[in-house]
Design a protein around this motif. Sequence first.
Motif, PDB file in Angstrom:
ATOM      1  N   ASP A 111      83.452  32.713  10.760  1.00  0.00           N
ATOM      2  CA  ASP A 111      83.933  31.337  10.651  1.00  0.00           C
ATOM      3  C   ASP A 111      84.945  31.020  11.748  1.00  0.00           C
ATOM      4  O   ASP A 111      85.251  31.859  12.610  1.00  0.00           O
ATOM      5  N   PHE A 117      81.961  37.472   7.538  1.00  0.00           N
ATOM      6  CA  PHE A 117      81.389  37.704   6.215  1.00  0.00           C
ATOM      7  C   PHE A 117      80.106  38.516   6.401  1.00  0.00           C
ATOM      8  O   PHE A 117      79.129  38.022   6.974  1.00  0.00           O
ATOM      9  N   ILE A 156      82.365  31.277   2.624  1.00  0.00           N
ATOM     10  CA  ILE A 156      82.950  30.702   3.833  1.00  0.00           C
ATOM     11  C   ILE A 156      83.697  29.416   3.475  1.00  0.00           C
ATOM     12  O   ILE A 156      83.157  28.534   2.812  1.00  0.00           O
ATOM     13  N   LEU A 160      81.187  27.471  10.283  1.00  0.00           N
ATOM     14  CA  LEU A 160      80.448  28.630  10.781  1.00  0.00           C
ATOM     15  C   LEU A 160      80.373  28.550  12.303  1.00  0.00           C
ATOM     16  O   LEU A 160      79.933  27.540  12.860  1.00  0.00           O
TER      17      LEU A 160
END
Length: 606
Positions: A111, A117, A156, A160
Amino acid sequence: MKKKSHISALLLIAILSFSCVSKSTALFVDNFENDTNPYGWSLVKDSGATGSFGFEKIGNNTVAKLNYDISNGGSWVGAQKSIQIVPKNAKGLRLQIKCSATSTAWIFLTDSTGRCFRHRLSRSLSDLDEMNWFNITLAFSTTPDSITGGVFTPTIQTGLKKITVAIEPRVSNMFGRDKWIPQPKGEMWFDNIEWITDFDETLHLITNEKDTISSTALWNKTGVCTHFEHGDLNKPDLITSLGFKCIRGDLAWGSVETKKGQFNYSYFDSIVKVAENNKLRTLFILCYGNKLYAKNTSDGLVSTEQITAFAHYCATTVRHFKGKDVDFEIWNEPNHPWFWLPKPDAIDFSKLLRVSIDSIKSANPKVTLISAGTAGIDWGFINTLGENKSLTGLDGIGVHPYVDGSPESISEDLICLRHLLKKYFKKVPKEWSTECGAISSKYGNGLSDSAQFCQARLDVRTILANWMVGFAYTYKYEFFCKGDSVDHQDNYGIIGFDMKPRPSYHAISTLQLLTENRLLLGRIKTQNTGAYALQFKGKNDNLLVLWTSAGKLVKDEAGYTTRFILPKKPICIYNYLGRKIPIPDKIKGQWILEAGGEVIYAVLPD
């Protein structure tokens, strides 16, 4: 989509599935049809790893290809792409992958704050042929396996910025064993990365009834683990009322040979008699040490005297029950520190296993004999048994497919095990899931209603997943709770310590009642790999069993629901506990049913 993923045979039989129709036009992140790589993919890798990234022509299609080598260090290699614009309505990603059973694919989502992630990708239960491409669906609302570069949050929270598709070799190091990597070098292909804007599935009923399996055949191979010493067979009607047709329990060495060379089976004769009177098949575990030969019953048996005496006990026992509805499993979880002291050792256990198999088959060549169920699908431990020529003569391979995540995630360990077993058998015997199921204490206080409801949702999905991958037998662990504490060992049962049925009892009963006298036609093809739709054919109707593997189990948990668009108006709908759900109103000519982490049943007319 320019290529279709393989539709594997459900329950190891060829069952025809039908494709769903996507309502939306694909929004590609990349489909790699421009060989000059205009979209900014670059090679990234863990420190010490080496690899390469490029493109390959397969037929008329161009696909991306990663090669990795961690022989000299590192763990993964990936291809990374910076993201400039994310569609406002994007809810996840879909892509196609092909890689070896000894590799694991990942997606890393980075992110705007730099947090990464990391999501381990699991094949669908219908994609267990490693030679074929498989689809992967990743919802942004799915909890990652890990996060680096910042504070953990389940999903998130900011924009992104980067997508990384990565590959690493599978590693065996359960319970602190030395790391073993079957293939430190490998490759992966991937293609058709696209944004997902919804999780809708338009279902089309399977009409081919050529290859089916009856629910009776499925339940005949489904049973429950019992502890005879706790009186689990005092109420056999509770077991049979759930549709279970087999039981599993210890026939401990020390309980039948209390004086050297003298055996007494009267107690276990009574167990077999009760089981046979209730049409239950028994799986006895030949297990553990004997204080006549070892200091502790959990000690590993390594001396010549111990191995010879154990093999004699095995042969004597098998000979005693010849002609009865009894199968045998040699030991229980020898890869777990609790059951092989001072610590598990596959080479030591292989010596005991080899001598025991030979002794048992000499006593009764026709007996059904399986290896010890390992804690987890411990393909590394089992591979060592194969390397030491200790699997020959077995009729099945025991595993205990407990997982931390969804029951459907057993696919990755299972496909790796099957890959490795091909080295040791001309015809690989089937796996037996001799322990499986959920534990309520994983979801808080194991005695609380909310935790027990989570257990119930997962227990049903575990049985369905075991059926789908074609395990020879499935045994839910366990029937009665051994205590009334919040300790995890007291919270596997489907009957409470107070003798009252827990929610799992009602959930499994619902599965049995609704599938009774039906034929399993297979899994209806879905475009999102986490969306499951099984079809059971009745005399004048069809039962659809619907759920989402990444669906929420509790309200505040990360996950998503699938909107299943039904082909017909349902006759009735039930939740996982058998309670009726109102039939939804028809919206724009469609009947839509949402299903998350709990199974929903919809009965449709022919």
